[in-house]
Design a protein around this motif. Structure first.
Motif, PDB file in Angstrom:
ATOM      1  N   ALA A 378       0.788  -1.198   0.011  1.00 24.60           N
ATOM      2  CA  ALA A 378      -0.055  -0.061  -0.010  1.00 24.60           C
ATOM      3  C   ALA A 378       0.871   1.076   0.109  1.00 24.60           C
ATOM      4  O   ALA A 378       0.350   2.394  -0.349  1.00 24.60           O
ATOM      5  N   MET A 379       2.271   1.399   0.454  1.00 24.96           N
ATOM      6  CA  MET A 379       3.016   2.476   0.295  1.00 24.96           C
ATOM      7  C   MET A 379       3.619   2.598  -1.057  1.00 24.96           C
ATOM      8  O   MET A 379       4.363   3.537  -0.833  1.00 24.96           O
ATOM      9  N   PHE A 380       3.430   1.694  -2.106  1.00 26.59           N
ATOM     10  CA  PHE A 380       3.986   1.886  -3.348  1.00 26.59           C
ATOM     11  C   PHE A 380       3.088   2.489  -4.228  1.00 26.59           C
ATOM     12  O   PHE A 380       1.902   1.999  -4.281  1.00 26.59           O
ATOM     13  N   SER A 381       3.588   3.053  -5.342  1.00 29.54           N
ATOM     14  CA  SER A 381       2.708   3.589  -6.464  1.00 29.54           C
ATOM     15  C   SER A 381       3.248   3.120  -7.619  1.00 29.54           C
ATOM     16  O   SER A 381       4.426   3.017  -7.780  1.00 29.54           O
ATOM     17  N   VAL A 382       2.470   3.261  -8.921  1.00 26.48           N
ATOM     18  CA  VAL A 382       3.150   3.078  -9.885  1.00 26.48           C
ATOM     19  C   VAL A 382       4.061   4.264 -10.478  1.00 26.48           C
ATOM     20  O   VAL A 382       3.864   5.221 -10.275  1.00 26.48           O
ATOM     21  N   GLY A 383       5.281   3.584 -10.856  1.00 29.76           N
ATOM     22  CA  GLY A 383       6.388   4.604 -11.062  1.00 29.76           C
ATOM     23  C   GLY A 383       7.432   4.526 -10.126  1.00 29.76           C
ATOM     24  O   GLY A 383       8.363   5.184 -10.243  1.00 29.76           O
TER      25      GLY A 383
END
Length: 722
Positions: A378-383
């Motif tokens: 949940a702490m990651f985003s695309v890119g």
């Protein structure tokens, strides 16, 4: 416009990695089958769907790729693990969200089982999908956003058709029948003035990457950070330590955490300015044997008493890593060095210690799906980028008594997130066990905040640099080249020819330098398929218009601001036979992979149309390019000042991991830490050393050629991936 021609000044080229796709059982159905084909529909909930039955892959871009089904519940007759059935894709429709495969699936069931029956599309020939593709009409694209380099020369592997001619008895002397056979895609080549050594990754295959880690960027005076860190719990009673990420070692203890893990109190003694980077974690209270006692364990991702993994600390502005075997209460046990180059306990004494989150599930070679658990995911985003620091090692080519090894560190760009998983842009090169690893979330910013790699505009200092190591491996990574031609500055332009060459592999690469200028890298490569945008639906990459169009995006594409200058001859030092060579005039190092394109007998039941992006279902193009024997060569020229070169030849010495040949290159600048690269040649013997007397009566120049067994390249640069 009169005389509107395609011109070289308006041509664009870029490249990208190739990444497989997958659908779990809840996101695909078998729509229909004939005697020889099956049509599969990708559901809206697939991670590479827009959610409106539009898949984020261009029309027919998957033609030629191989599909498999794993799991085997409702589709047990097609389970690859037990039946070894695989299928090649002959069509895909972006708007309908369908994929056509041949031969037909053996199963007649329609809905795949939700917990299994996974559909896998292998990475070879499959360009990385781009989650920003939302328009199937005129915005189709793939993630071919990488800068090829400072190109001197470039050629795509133009297709050549094997046209067969038949003379039929009794029908005259002219050719009576002409048939088109297989299609070859040879002749691809490029020559760049090397601003990085990235193309050696694609020539050698082996690669590790180790970054400086994610950091907290404290706002001036307020001691707040913009987002929660992995190692910071939300409990307000947590205490720990914040340490300035610089050589000064300035540190302070925080007494509480607020703002859902983004505000720290008790750091008033620290004089911070906006954008100051800190490492935030636990404080070391004491050390004994190979154990460390922390004042408070602020890591939410580690289970007390059972976990093993990796920790990191700050050492004079550089992140250092160590492993541990267990945690009992606040005691971290069994600490050992990874690649710190210092004694483990000395490394962490009086430091801020960060326990890195472990993987939530083991990873295998080739995986593009990384299990990090729902909390960390949940702490990651695309890119974003995920860094895996692994305490275990991989054996690399060498003839040492103890086989040479390298730590299995990897960095990958995140292209999608969901559930417990990160979807990675490139398959993993190594297997990773849960207890051996720790992970970081990395991001690019316009400067050096949050641990982003950066190059100082004035001193050319490399800040938060990434260490890449390349070496010979048993497989080579494949890539896709995007080429677009247009007749105006408009994007995409009224008249555009856009082609993608997929399944590319480097056949050979040569590194050369002389006393005239830049270090140059030249490569030749083959492709397995060519794809043409026949419907003018593709949104091409314009490197400095819509791709590397900001400071951060330039780093993403591999052309960081102030990092685009190539390595120059005057900044290269050479050591051969254990001694510096001061009068070398040129050198050349080459690697050849002996690649061979492979065609296979496979039928095609679809209807062929002139508008097909890939003709005849891709059955006439190579399905694979396989690597063969790898060979290295090294030549150099030098003005002769003693008899050492002749003595090496005369005595037939073989240098087996002694007196390695090294080429050390450094970018210009005034800072001590700058972008550097070192080429190391191991296990070599001299084959010839001509000492001819020149007819012009000038200095004698030796022309030397060596036979080489192994080569390794290490570079520190501002790029997470290459």
């Amino acid at each position: 416009m009169a005389n509107a021609l395609y011109k070289g000044d308006l041509a664009e080229v870029s490249f990208g990695k190739e990444t497989g796709l997958r659908c779990d059982g809840a996101t695909w159905t078998l729509t229909s089958s004939t005697s020889s084909t099956s049509t599969i529909t990708v559901g809206d909930s697939a991670y590479w769907s827009t959610g409106s039955t539009v898949v984020e892959m261009p029309d027919n871009i998957l033609v030629g790729c191989v599909a498999k089904i794993t799991g085997g519940t409702n589709f047990s007759a097609d389970d690859y693990a037990t039946t070894r059935r695989s299928y090649y894709i002959t069509a895909n429709d972006t708007t309908a969200g369908t994929i056509t495969v041949q031969p037909a699936l053996a199963t007649s069931a329609s809905q795949a089982a939700g917990s299994s029956d996974n559909l896998l599309i292998e990475s070879y020939q499959c360009p990385t999908f781009d989650s920003s593709m939302s328009d199937a009409t005129n915005g189709q694209k793939v993630r071919t956003d990488q800068f090829i380099g400072l190109l001197n020369e470039f050629a795509v592997p133009e297709p050549q058709i094997d046209v067969r001619k038949q003379h039929v008895i009794g029908m005259g002397r002219d050719v009576n029948v002409i048939t088109s056979g297989r299609e070859t895609l040879d002749g691809g080549s490029l020559e760049v003035n090397a601003h990085t050594m990235r193309w050696l990754k694609y020539a050698l295959g082996g690669h590790t990457a180790r970054g400086n880690g994610s950091l907290a960027t404290l706002a001036a005076g307020s001691h707040t950070i913009s987002e929660k860190l992995f190692n910071v719990g939300g409990d307000g009673s947590k205490t720990g330590r914040a340490e300035l990420q610089s050589a000064s070692g300035t540190a302070g203890d925080y007494t509480a955490i607020g703002g859902t893990g983004t505000t720290f109190t008790g750091l008033d003694s620290l004089s911070t300015t906006s954008g100051t980077n800190f490492m935030i974690g636990a404080k070391v209270a004491s050390t004994s044997s190979t154990n460390v006692t922390l004042t408070s364990k602020t890591v939410f991702a580690v289970t007390s008493g059972t976990a093993a993994g990796v920790l990191k600390v700050n050492s004079s502005g550089t992140t250092k890593y160590a492993s541990y075997t267990a945690i009992s209460s606040n005691d971290v046990q069994g600490i050992a060095d990874i690649d710190s180059g210092a004694a483990a306990l000395a490394l962490v004494q009086n430091k801020c210690v960060v326990l890195m989150p472990p993987l939530a599930g083991a990873a295998s070679i080739g995986d593009t799906l990384l299990n990090v658990g729902a909390t960390v995911r949940a702490m990651f985003s695309v890119g974003d980028y995920v860094q895996i620091i692994d305490k275990s090692t991989h054996q690399i080519p060498g003839q040492d008594g103890t086989p040479p090894t390298i730590f299995k560190h990897e960095i990958r760009r995140v292209i999608a997130v969901g559930g417990d998983y990160l979807h990675l842009e490139e398959g993993l090169l190594y297997a990773h066990a849960v207890a051996d690893c720790g992970i970081d979330r990395l991001r690019y910013t316009a400067d050096a905040t949050k641990g982003s790699p950066n190059i100082n505009a004035t001193t050319k200092e490399l800040q938060n640099g990434v260490t890449h190591t390349f070496f010979g491996h048993n497989t080579l990574p494949s890539f896709t080249i995007e080429q677009s031609l247009r007749n105006s500055d408009a994007t995409p332009g009224g008249e555009q020819l856009l082609r993608l060459y997929s399944g590319c592999k480097v056949g050979s690469a040569t590194i050369t330098a002389d006393t005239e200028g830049e270090l140059k890298i030249s490569c030749d490569y083959q492709a397995a398929r060519n794809y043409t945008d026949t419907g003018s639906k593709f949104a091409p990459h314009r490197m400095f218009d819509n791709t590397a169009n900001t400071s951060a995006n330039r780093k993403v594409s591999g052309i960081a601001v102030d990092g685009e200058k190539p390595y120059l001859f005057q900044d290269i030092s050479i050591e051969i036979f254990g001694r510096p060579v001061l009068r070398a005039t040129s050198f050349s190092v080459s690697v050849s992979n002996t690649n061979t394109a492979r065609w296979f007998i496979r039928g095609y039941e679809g209807a062929s149309n002139d508008s097909d992006q890939v003709q005849h279902g891709g059955t006439q193009t190579p399905m694979d390019i396989t690597e063969g024997a790898r060979e290295y060569s090294f030549t150099f020229k030098a003005l002769v000042e003693d008899d050492r070169l002749w003595e090496e030849l005369r005595t037939r010495r073989h240098h087996q991991n002694t007196n390695d040949i090294t080429f050390t290159m450094t970018k210009p600048g005034s800072a001590a830490t700058r972008q550097t690269a070192t080429i190391t040649i191991e296990d070599y013997t001299i084959m010839k050393a001509d000492h001819q007397i020149p007819s012009d009566k000038g200095p004698i120049e030796a022309d030397v050629e060596l036979v080489v067994r192994h080569m390794k390249v290490t570079e520190n640069n501002p790029y997470f991936i290459l």
